[in-house]
Design a protein around this motif. Sequence first.
Motif, PDB file in Angstrom:
ATOM      1  N   VAL A   7     -35.122 -16.442  15.214  1.00  0.00           N
ATOM      2  CA  VAL A   7     -33.659 -16.422  15.321  1.00  0.00           C
ATOM      3  C   VAL A   7     -33.016 -16.945  14.040  1.00  0.00           C
ATOM      4  O   VAL A   7     -32.035 -16.371  13.545  1.00  0.00           O
ATOM      5  N   GLY A   8     -33.570 -18.003  13.472  1.00  0.00           N
ATOM      6  CA  GLY A   8     -32.978 -18.590  12.281  1.00  0.00           C
ATOM      7  C   GLY A   8     -33.119 -17.720  11.047  1.00  0.00           C
ATOM      8  O   GLY A   8     -32.142 -17.472  10.327  1.00  0.00           O
ATOM      9  N   VAL A   9     -34.332 -17.228  10.782  1.00  0.00           N
ATOM     10  CA  VAL A   9     -34.558 -16.428   9.579  1.00  0.00           C
ATOM     11  C   VAL A   9     -33.851 -15.082   9.686  1.00  0.00           C
ATOM     12  O   VAL A   9     -33.225 -14.619   8.726  1.00  0.00           O
ATOM     13  N   HIS A  10     -33.932 -14.440  10.844  1.00  0.00           N
ATOM     14  CA  HIS A  10     -33.214 -13.171  10.988  1.00  0.00           C
ATOM     15  C   HIS A  10     -31.698 -13.395  11.028  1.00  0.00           C
ATOM     16  O   HIS A  10     -30.932 -12.477  10.698  1.00  0.00           O
ATOM     17  N   GLY A  11     -31.275 -14.599  11.407  1.00  0.00           N
ATOM     18  CA  GLY A  11     -29.856 -14.917  11.288  1.00  0.00           C
ATOM     19  C   GLY A  11     -29.400 -14.882   9.838  1.00  0.00           C
ATOM     20  O   GLY A  11     -28.280 -14.450   9.542  1.00  0.00           O
ATOM     21  N   LEU A  12     -30.275 -15.322   8.927  1.00  0.00           N
ATOM     22  CA  LEU A  12     -29.958 -15.207   7.494  1.00  0.00           C
ATOM     23  C   LEU A  12     -29.820 -13.743   7.093  1.00  0.00           C
ATOM     24  O   LEU A  12     -28.945 -13.377   6.298  1.00  0.00           O
ATOM     25  N   ASP A  13     -30.707 -12.887   7.630  1.00  0.00           N
ATOM     26  CA  ASP A  13     -30.634 -11.456   7.327  1.00  0.00           C
ATOM     27  C   ASP A  13     -29.336 -10.844   7.851  1.00  0.00           C
ATOM     28  O   ASP A  13     -28.697 -10.023   7.183  1.00  0.00           O
ATOM     29  N   LEU A  14     -28.947 -11.249   9.062  1.00  0.00           N
ATOM     30  CA  LEU A  14     -27.718 -10.714   9.639  1.00  0.00           C
ATOM     31  C   LEU A  14     -26.493 -11.198   8.864  1.00  0.00           C
ATOM     32  O   LEU A  14     -25.564 -10.423   8.611  1.00  0.00           O
ATOM     33  N   ALA A  15     -26.487 -12.470   8.474  1.00  0.00           N
ATOM     34  CA  ALA A  15     -25.360 -12.984   7.694  1.00  0.00           C
ATOM     35  C   ALA A  15     -25.229 -12.235   6.371  1.00  0.00           C
ATOM     36  O   ALA A  15     -24.119 -11.884   5.948  1.00  0.00           O
ATOM     37  N   ALA A  16     -26.362 -11.972   5.714  1.00  0.00           N
ATOM     38  CA  ALA A  16     -26.320 -11.242   4.442  1.00  0.00           C
ATOM     39  C   ALA A  16     -25.792  -9.831   4.638  1.00  0.00           C
ATOM     40  O   ALA A  16     -24.978  -9.336   3.842  1.00  0.00           O
ATOM     41  N   ALA A  17     -26.243  -9.168   5.697  1.00  0.00           N
ATOM     42  CA  ALA A  17     -25.800  -7.796   5.955  1.00  0.00           C
ATOM     43  C   ALA A  17     -24.310  -7.738   6.268  1.00  0.00           C
ATOM     44  O   ALA A  17     -23.636  -6.750   5.941  1.00  0.00           O
ATOM     45  N   LEU A  18     -23.789  -8.792   6.885  1.00  0.00           N
ATOM     46  CA  LEU A  18     -22.377  -8.836   7.263  1.00  0.00           C
ATOM     47  C   LEU A  18     -21.503  -9.485   6.188  1.00  0.00           C
ATOM     48  O   LEU A  18     -20.310  -9.671   6.384  1.00  0.00           O
ATOM     49  N   ALA A  19     -22.133  -9.832   5.039  1.00  0.00           N
ATOM     50  CA  ALA A  19     -21.423 -10.462   3.916  1.00  0.00           C
ATOM     51  C   ALA A  19     -20.751 -11.758   4.338  1.00  0.00           C
ATOM     52  O   ALA A  19     -19.608 -12.049   3.969  1.00  0.00           O
ATOM     53  N   ARG A  20     -21.473 -12.572   5.108  1.00  0.00           N
ATOM     54  CA  ARG A  20     -20.965 -13.865   5.555  1.00  0.00           C
ATOM     55  C   ARG A  20     -21.828 -14.993   4.990  1.00  0.00           C
ATOM     56  O   ARG A  20     -22.980 -14.784   4.630  1.00  0.00           O
ATOM     57  N   GLU A  21     -21.258 -16.181   4.968  1.00  0.00           N
ATOM     58  CA  GLU A  21     -22.042 -17.350   4.611  1.00  0.00           C
ATOM     59  C   GLU A  21     -23.086 -17.601   5.701  1.00  0.00           C
ATOM     60  O   GLU A  21     -22.817 -17.366   6.878  1.00  0.00           O
TER      61      GLU A  21
END
Length: 222
Positions: A146-160
Amino acid sequence: MQTVRAAFRDECARLGEALHGLSEADLDRPTDCRPWTVRELLAHVRSGAGRLADMLAAPAPPRAEVDAAGYFGAPKFTPEVDAARIDSGRREARELDGPALVADFDRAWRATDVAVASAPADRVVRTRHGDAMSLTEFLRTRVVEVGVHGLDLAAALAREPWLTPTAAQVIAELLAGGRPVPAELGWDPLTLIRKATGRARLDDRERAVVAAAGLRWLSFGG
């Protein structure tokens, strides 16, 4: 267990908050976990976060044989296993629209949390790969997912990045194998996680320091 369970709850709740209000266009953005879109990666995370409920309903193996570091071993990420993982995420993403998928992620992780709360602390579970693991060690892998893929999702959504401190601590400790990260690297937990999972590149100096310290990163699939 209490530290790992708190990290799982915190990170899942934070991810759920970040996902509310996403448009269908947001969900169709590409991610660096190619070829998944945000929608498909979220479907994968949803399945991973909810997996423990069924595992705890199954008979317990007699003893644990693999820890969290062993779970993230190279044999888990063969081309065949990766292909099946990718196809599963894409297939599951087609089953629900955006709001329903976000709601189902919330349902899935909360069902896991309830199941974990009801289980003995020394419970052993069997993973879909056939590994026998302690409940705490497998829950640790869920924090990583959840944490590492959360980083992937944040990057894809252009969020911090929204990585929570509790999850960052659990993930960083696992990635470093319990060994201290050389101070000369100057990495905070988020940087360590990005570097160790390939989300950020190591420069030549960092690569030399990591090699000299004998740090060995875990194997991760997409």
